[in-house]
Design a protein around this motif. Structure first.
Motif, PDB file in Angstrom:
ATOM      1  N   THR A 109       0.867  -0.911   0.519  1.00 12.15           N
ATOM      2  CA  THR A 109      -0.298  -0.316  -0.052  1.00 12.15           C
ATOM      3  C   THR A 109       0.484   1.503  -0.001  1.00 12.15           C
ATOM      4  OG1 THR A 109      -1.548  -1.388   1.544  1.00 12.15           O
ATOM      5  CG2 THR A 109      -1.836   1.007   1.290  1.00 12.15           C
ATOM      6  N   ILE A 110       1.810   1.003   1.001  1.00 11.15           N
ATOM      7  CA  ILE A 110       2.785   2.562   1.106  1.00 11.15           C
ATOM      8  C   ILE A 110       3.384   2.468  -1.027  1.00 11.15           C
ATOM      9  CG2 ILE A 110       4.743   3.492   1.773  1.00 11.15           C
ATOM     10  CD1 ILE A 110       3.846   2.347   4.315  1.00 11.15           C
ATOM     11  N   LEU A 111       3.818   1.656  -0.774  1.00 13.32           N
ATOM     12  CA  LEU A 111       4.794   1.388  -2.575  1.00 13.32           C
ATOM     13  C   LEU A 111       3.717   1.816  -3.819  1.00 13.32           C
ATOM     14  CD1 LEU A 111       7.418  -1.685  -2.286  1.00 13.32           C
ATOM     15  CD2 LEU A 111       7.849   0.722  -1.852  1.00 13.32           C
ATOM     16  N   GLY A 112       2.843   1.547  -3.389  1.00 17.77           N
ATOM     17  CA  GLY A 112       2.204   1.681  -4.612  1.00 17.77           C
ATOM     18  C   GLY A 112       1.343   3.734  -4.306  1.00 17.77           C
ATOM     19  N   ALA A 113       1.272   3.823  -3.051  1.00 18.62           N
ATOM     20  CA  ALA A 113       1.335   5.610  -2.790  1.00 18.62           C
ATOM     21  C   ALA A 113       2.020   6.167  -3.765  1.00 18.62           C
ATOM     22  CB  ALA A 113       0.940   5.867  -1.806  1.00 18.62           C
ATOM     23  N   LEU A 114       2.974   6.264  -3.004  1.00 17.50           N
ATOM     24  CA  LEU A 114       5.024   6.110  -2.781  1.00 17.50           C
ATOM     25  C   LEU A 114       4.926   6.038  -4.858  1.00 17.50           C
ATOM     26  CD1 LEU A 114       7.260   7.632  -1.714  1.00 17.50           C
ATOM     27  CD2 LEU A 114       8.310   5.824  -1.465  1.00 17.50           C
ATOM     28  N   ALA A 115       4.569   5.668  -4.745  1.00 17.87           N
ATOM     29  CA  ALA A 115       4.851   5.314  -6.814  1.00 17.87           C
ATOM     30  C   ALA A 115       3.954   6.801  -7.669  1.00 17.87           C
ATOM     31  CB  ALA A 115       4.849   4.040  -7.435  1.00 17.87           C
ATOM     32  N   ALA A 116       2.974   6.794  -7.160  1.00 22.86           N
ATOM     33  CA  ALA A 116       1.892   7.771  -7.966  1.00 22.86           C
ATOM     34  C   ALA A 116       2.527   8.911  -7.736  1.00 22.86           C
ATOM     35  CB  ALA A 116       0.581   7.497  -7.187  1.00 22.86           C
ATOM     36  N   LEU A 117       3.105   9.515  -5.687  1.00 24.71           N
ATOM     37  CA  LEU A 117       3.084  10.829  -5.658  1.00 24.71           C
ATOM     38  C   LEU A 117       5.037  10.770  -6.765  1.00 24.71           C
ATOM     39  CD1 LEU A 117       2.993  12.535  -3.455  1.00 24.71           C
ATOM     40  CD2 LEU A 117       4.791  12.203  -1.836  1.00 24.71           C
ATOM     41  N   ILE A 118       6.063   9.740  -7.067  1.00 26.79           N
ATOM     42  CA  ILE A 118       6.623  10.065  -7.495  1.00 26.79           C
ATOM     43  C   ILE A 118       6.727  10.605  -9.302  1.00 26.79           C
ATOM     44  CG2 ILE A 118       9.187   9.017  -8.501  1.00 26.79           C
ATOM     45  CD1 ILE A 118       9.461   7.518  -5.584  1.00 26.79           C
ATOM     46  N   TYR A 119       5.541   9.731  -9.571  1.00 30.58           N
ATOM     47  CA  TYR A 119       5.040   9.640 -10.729  1.00 30.58           C
ATOM     48  C   TYR A 119       4.852  11.408 -11.048  1.00 30.58           C
ATOM     49  CZ  TYR A 119       2.644   9.765 -15.526  1.00 30.58           C
ATOM     50  OH  TYR A 119       2.268  10.167 -16.257  1.00 30.58           O
ATOM     51  N   ASN A 120       3.720  11.483 -10.232  1.00 30.09           N
ATOM     52  CA  ASN A 120       3.563  13.007 -10.333  1.00 30.09           C
ATOM     53  C   ASN A 120       4.384  14.150 -10.032  1.00 30.09           C
ATOM     54  OD1 ASN A 120       0.415  12.426 -10.611  1.00 30.09           O
ATOM     55  ND2 ASN A 120      -0.099  11.609  -8.453  1.00 30.09           N
ATOM     56  N   ARG A 121       4.748  13.768  -9.454  1.00 33.52           N
ATOM     57  CA  ARG A 121       6.069  15.082  -9.184  1.00 33.52           C
ATOM     58  C   ARG A 121       6.944  14.812 -10.805  1.00 33.52           C
ATOM     59  NH1 ARG A 121       3.750  17.365  -6.176  1.00 33.52           N
ATOM     60  NH2 ARG A 121       3.661  17.412  -3.989  1.00 33.52           N
ATOM     61  N   SER A 122       7.175  13.480 -11.172  1.00 32.61           N
ATOM     62  CA  SER A 122       8.247  13.406 -12.456  1.00 32.61           C
ATOM     63  C   SER A 122       7.581  14.226 -13.738  1.00 32.61           C
ATOM     64  CB  SER A 122       8.505  12.031 -12.514  1.00 32.61           C
ATOM     65  OG  SER A 122       8.137  11.207 -12.728  1.00 32.61           O
ATOM     66  N   VAL A 123       6.616  14.383 -13.602  1.00 33.15           N
ATOM     67  CA  VAL A 123       5.852  15.039 -15.071  1.00 33.15           C
ATOM     68  C   VAL A 123       6.194  15.999 -15.644  1.00 33.15           C
ATOM     69  CG1 VAL A 123       4.316  15.868 -15.888  1.00 33.15           C
ATOM     70  CG2 VAL A 123       4.003  13.260 -14.358  1.00 33.15           C
ATOM     71  N   PRO A 124       5.993  16.768 -14.528  1.00 33.37           N
ATOM     72  CA  PRO A 124       6.592  18.535 -14.909  1.00 33.37           C
ATOM     73  C   PRO A 124       8.429  17.826 -16.150  1.00 33.37           C
ATOM     74  CG  PRO A 124       5.960  18.693 -12.716  1.00 33.37           C
ATOM     75  CD  PRO A 124       6.078  17.459 -13.115  1.00 33.37           C
ATOM     76  N   LEU A 125       8.698  16.897 -15.591  1.00 34.73           N
ATOM     77  CA  LEU A 125      10.931  16.348 -16.058  1.00 34.73           C
ATOM     78  C   LEU A 125      10.556  16.358 -17.214  1.00 34.73           C
ATOM     79  CD1 LEU A 125      12.888  16.190 -12.610  1.00 34.73           C
ATOM     80  CD2 LEU A 125      12.768  18.399 -14.210  1.00 34.73           C
ATOM     81  N   THR A 126       9.443  15.013 -17.262  1.00 36.96           N
ATOM     82  CA  THR A 126       9.782  13.743 -18.224  1.00 36.96           C
ATOM     83  C   THR A 126       8.677  14.002 -19.459  1.00 36.96           C
ATOM     84  OG1 THR A 126       8.040  12.418 -17.168  1.00 36.96           O
ATOM     85  CG2 THR A 126      10.152  12.258 -16.501  1.00 36.96           C
TER      86      THR A 126
END
Length: 136
Positions: A109-126
């Motif tokens: 559960t924590i890794l799934g939420a963390l993956a969404a958070l990391i993806y959302n933060r990386s969208v401006p770069l990628t």
């Protein structure tokens, strides 16, 4: 283009579908949706783990593996009082499997939420993921 790529392009069959292809870019993954999905996946995997553990224990008991290991350990340790079932009885194995399943549930559960958070933060770069959809 080179001669090889041009000849391959001419030889490849071009299939035209009647539908229109749409390209969409994934810009944001909802944090709570990702967490709920990860929690469901973690719960299902925990239940599967517990069921498989019980089935494997019962299978080993039916096949007599525990008795053979008891005999081997009694010969090695020269102690007739030692039994493997003192350590790996069905209730203790189920309890251990439930504890590991709960830990896996929390971690997934924590890794799934963390993956969404990391993806959302990386969208401006990628720029996000570009996906193609076809209307048929």
């Amino acid at each position: 283009m080179s001669g090889v790529s041009q000849s391959l392009q001419r030889k490849s069959p071009t299939k035209r579908t009647g539908g229109k292809q749409i390209r969409l870019r994934l810009q944001n993954i909802d944090f709570w949706s990702a967490m709920k999905l990860a929690a469901v996946v973690g719960f299902v995997l925990a239940v599967i783990q517990i069921v498989v553990t019980i089935i494997m224990w019962l299978l080993l008991e039916i096949l007599g593996v525990f008795a053979k290991v008891d005999e081997l350990l009694q010969d090695l340790l020269a102690s007739s009082q030692f039994t493997l079932m003192d350590f790996v009885s069905l209730p203790s194995v189920i309890l251990f499997s439930v504890i590991v399943g709960l830990l896996n549930f929390v971690v997934i559960t924590i890794l799934g939420a963390l993956a969404a958070l990391i993806y959302n933060r990386s969208v401006p770069l990628t720029g996000g993921l570009l996906m193609g959809f076809t209307n048929q």
